[in-house]
Design an enzyme around this catalytic site. Structure first.
Site, PDB file in Angstrom:
ATOM      1  CG  ASP A  53      -3.464  -0.439   0.394  1.00 23.60           C
ATOM      2  OD1 ASP A  53      -4.663  -0.690   0.605  1.00 23.60           O
ATOM      3  OD2 ASP A  53      -2.977  -0.323  -0.757  1.00 23.60           O
ATOM      4  CB  SER A  54      -7.979   0.868   3.630  1.00 23.17           C
ATOM      5  OG  SER A  54      -7.924  -0.247   4.504  1.00 23.17           O
ATOM      6  CG  ASP A  92      -3.290  -4.524   1.394  1.00 20.18           C
ATOM      7  OD1 ASP A  92      -3.115  -5.367   0.497  1.00 20.18           O
ATOM      8  OD2 ASP A  92      -4.172  -3.645   1.354  1.00 20.18           O
ATOM      9  CE  LYS A 122      -6.057  -6.765   0.241  1.00 23.22           C
ATOM     10  NZ  LYS A 122      -5.775  -5.788  -0.835  1.00 23.22           N
ATOM     11  CD  GLU A 124      -4.721  -2.657  -4.431  1.00 21.71           C
ATOM     12  OE1 GLU A 124      -4.617  -1.953  -5.462  1.00 21.71           O
ATOM     13  OE2 GLU A 124      -5.164  -2.226  -3.357  1.00 21.71           O
ATOM     14  CD  GLU A 191     -12.067  -2.348  -3.427  1.00 19.92           C
ATOM     15  OE1 GLU A 191     -11.007  -2.891  -3.059  1.00 19.92           O
ATOM     16  OE2 GLU A 191     -12.379  -1.169  -3.142  1.00 19.92           O
TER      17      GLU A 191
HETATM   18  O1  KIV Z   1      -6.815  -2.024   2.018  1.00 23.60           O
HETATM   19  C1  KIV Z   1      -7.943  -2.531   2.220  1.00 23.60           C
HETATM   20  O2  KIV Z   1      -8.641  -2.230   3.184  1.00 23.60           O
HETATM   21  C2  KIV Z   1      -8.418  -3.510   1.242  1.00 23.60           C
HETATM   22  C3  KIV Z   1      -9.806  -4.039   1.424  1.00 23.60           C
HETATM   23  C4  KIV Z   1     -10.776  -3.059   0.903  1.00 23.60           C
HETATM   24  C5  KIV Z   1      -9.984  -5.369   0.805  1.00 23.60           C
HETATM   25  O3  KIV Z   1      -7.724  -3.856   0.337  1.00 23.60           O
END
Ligand code: KIV
Length: 294
Positions: A53-54, A92, A122, A124, A191
């Site tokens: 989600d970055s 994500d 993934k 969080e 992280e």
């Molecule tokens: O969204 C992302 O890029 C992440 C990584 C930093 C692990 O969650």
């Protein structure tokens, strides 16, 4: 060091990641958000690709990861899928797409698998999110956990800062990681955690741990592609190592193009299509006469 050609490597599976952990072979994970980047990271030999989600910050121009939607990430993940042959692809789950209920979490995870071709998702957070992870795993989708600094809830964590810096907070990180492990996650991202805390937690982990700002003792490392390549020159967390200055290279290329066009130095004959002289003559014969202005 160059890696084996893409076609020669076997697709990375969950079993392979567990074998790598057991053998002490570092797992390399990286983010990607589009087709050309996917081809590059695959050719470079990474094991796991995360459509993080970055993407909200790196490619969509949002200030944080909060606004990015499932549909936006699905479009990016599908493009990455088309560019990958070997690495495991993880999508994500964005903020607001899994927290409300197990049903919501399962439905979103299924979209990442069915619509974008992700191998896993993934999410969080520990605590209640362990139940969401368990529900998704039971619904047939492998889940990667993410503890420590979790950007989707950074405000509640006191901002984008290292986590687990007191014994109590470090204990919380351990409890979160164990809850996700017990929930059936196949791997976990740590992280922004002090290296000493990671070392203390690692002895309790039975699944691959991928670190980002968590020191060297994890089973693997992950970085955001745009951070490590220097595709932007914005905020750079302490844990980023910059391996290239791609923004400067891109800017120099575009500046050279601007300059060439302004000087009429581009296009040249080699960039231009030709036509047989007799065809050009015939065209001119067919054209109406020039109009003259009154
Ligand atoms: O969204 C992302 O890029 C992440 C990584 C930093 C692990 O969650």
């Amino acid at each position: 060091m160059s890696s084996a050609p893409r076609g020669d490597r076997k697709p990375v599976t969950l079993t392979k990641l567990h074998e790598m952990r057991a053998l002490g072979e570092p797992i390399v994970m990286i983010t990607a958000y589009d087709h050309p980047s996917a081809v590059v990271v695959d050719e470079a030999g990474v094991d796991v690709v995360l459509v993080g989600d970055s993407a909200a910050n790196t490619v969509l121009g949002y200030e944080s990861t909060i606004p990015v939607t499932v549909d936006e990430l699905l479009m990016l993940a599908a493009a990455v899928r088309r560019g990958l042959k070997t690495p495991l692809l993880v999508g994500d789950l964005p903020f607001g797409s899994y927290e409300a209920s197990d049903e919501q979490a399962i439905a979103t995870a299924h979209r990442f698998v069915k619509e974008a071709g992700c191998d896993a998702v993934k999410l969080e957070g520990g605590g209640a999110m362990a139940d969401r992870a368990r529900a998704i795993v039971r619904a047939g989708v492998p889940v990667m956990g993410h503890v420590g600094l979790t950007p989707q809830t950074a405000t509640a964590l006191g901002g984008y800062r290292a986590q687990g810096r007191t014994a109590e907070r470090a204990r919380q990180v351990l409890d979160d990681a164990l809850a996700l492990q017990d929930a059936g996650c196949f791997a976990i991202v740590f992280e922004a955690i002090p290296a000493g805390v990671t070392d203390a937690i690692m002895v309790h982990m039975e699944i691959p741990v991928i670190g980002i700002g968590a020191g060297p003792s994890t089973d693997g490392q992950v970085l955001v592609l745009h951070d490590l390549l220097g595709i932007h020159d914005g905020f750079q967390p302490k844990f980023v190592k910059r391996y290239a200055d791609v923004k400067a290279t891109m800017k120099a290329g575009v500046e050279a193009y601007v300059d060439d066009v302004r000087r009429r130095a581009f296009p040249l004959a080699e960039h231009t299509y030709g036509i047989a002289p007799e065809e050009l003559e015939r065209l001119k014969e067919q054209l109406p006469p020039h109009r003259t202005m009154a």
